[in-house]
Scaffold this active site. Sequence first.
Site, PDB file in Angstrom:
ATOM      1  N   LYS A   1       0.835  -1.203   0.000  1.00 48.26           N
ATOM      2  CA  LYS A   1       0.000   0.000   0.000  1.00 48.26           C
ATOM      3  C   LYS A   1       0.867   1.249   0.000  1.00 48.26           C
ATOM      4  O   LYS A   1       0.701   2.148  -0.835  1.00 48.26           O
ATOM      5  CB  LYS A   1      -0.931   0.010   1.217  1.00 48.26           C
ATOM      6  CG  LYS A   1      -1.908   1.197   1.200  1.00 48.26           C
ATOM      7  CD  LYS A   1      -2.692   1.302   2.498  1.00 48.26           C
ATOM      8  CE  LYS A   1      -1.898   2.070   3.535  1.00 48.26           C
ATOM      9  NZ  LYS A   1      -2.710   2.449   4.718  1.00 48.26           N
TER      10      LYS A   1
ATOM     11  N   ASP B   1      -6.434   0.717   0.598  1.00 43.41           N
ATOM     12  CA  ASP B   1      -6.610   1.007   2.023  1.00 43.41           C
ATOM     13  C   ASP B   1      -7.991   0.505   2.442  1.00 43.41           C
ATOM     14  O   ASP B   1      -8.669  -0.194   1.689  1.00 43.41           O
ATOM     15  CB  ASP B   1      -6.420   2.495   2.311  1.00 43.41           C
ATOM     16  CG  ASP B   1      -7.587   3.343   1.803  1.00 43.41           C
ATOM     17  OD1 ASP B   1      -8.403   2.845   0.979  1.00 43.41           O
ATOM     18  OD2 ASP B   1      -7.691   4.504   2.231  1.00 43.41           O
TER      19      ASP B   1
END
Length: 260
Positions: free
Chosen positions: A130, A148
Site C-alpha cells: 500500500k 486502504d
Amino acid sequence: MKRFARETPIGLKRRARKTARLLAETHPDAHCELDFSTPLELAVATILSAQTTDVRVNQVTPRLFLKYRSAADYAAADRAEMEEILRPTGFFRAKTDSLLKLGALLEEKHGGVLPDKLDELVALPGIGRKTANVVLGNAFGVPGITVDTHFRRLTNRFGWVHEDDPVKIEFLVADLIEKRDWTMLSHRVIFHGRRVCHSRKPACGACTLAAVCPSYGTGPTEAAPAAKLLKGPRARDLAVAAGVDPELVPASAALAAEEP
C-alpha cells in the site's frame, strides 16, 4: 435478485470503467491528502498514516520534516525526541522504530535515496505494498493501486471484487481498470469512501454511483437523510452532482470529521 447478479466478465469491466468515469466527474479535486515535498517525506507520512487520519499526520509532519530532512537524519535520530513528535499519531513507538530502521537501511543499501521500484520499496522497514504504491504513484509517477480500508470496502460494495485480501484486490482491480488510471482511481475511491460511501451508513440517496452500484440501498435512499451524511468541503457540490437539493446538506458537513 441482486443487481448485476448475472453480470458477465466483460459486463463487469464495462461497469467498472463507467463507475471510474463517474468517480472522476464526482471528485475532480481528488488528490493525495498527505502533505509532502519529496519521495522520502511521502513515504514517512504514509507510514505515519496507519491507524490515524491524514489530517492528524499533516499536523505532525511539518515539525518532523523540519528536523529530519534526509535518510541520514532519520538513521541518527534520538528515539525519545522522535517519539515525542510522533505521539499524536498513535502507535508512536512502533512508528519511530520503523523510521529509524528506514533511515538506516536507506543509508546502508541505497545511498540515502528512496528507490523507485516496487520490489525494493517493499523490502524497506514499514513499507508494504500500500505504502509503496502511494509513493510510486504520487512521488514517482508510476501507476499504482492503493488498497486502504476505503478502497477495500468500496470495491467490494461496487461488486468489482469479493475479497478482503489487499493484494488480491489490487490485482483484480488492475485487470478491470486501465493502468494509466490506477493512481487517480485510488484517490477518487478513497475520496468517495470518506465523503459519501461511509462504512456504517453510506449516503446512497445522494450518490452519483447509484445506477451502477449493486449495494445501492445499504444506506438511506431518500434524499433528505442521505444528504445529511455527505461530508467534506464540496458536500453541497456532491449533492448537486447526485441530483439532490444542496440545501438539504447541513452547513456543518464541510467540517465533519472524515473516517481515517
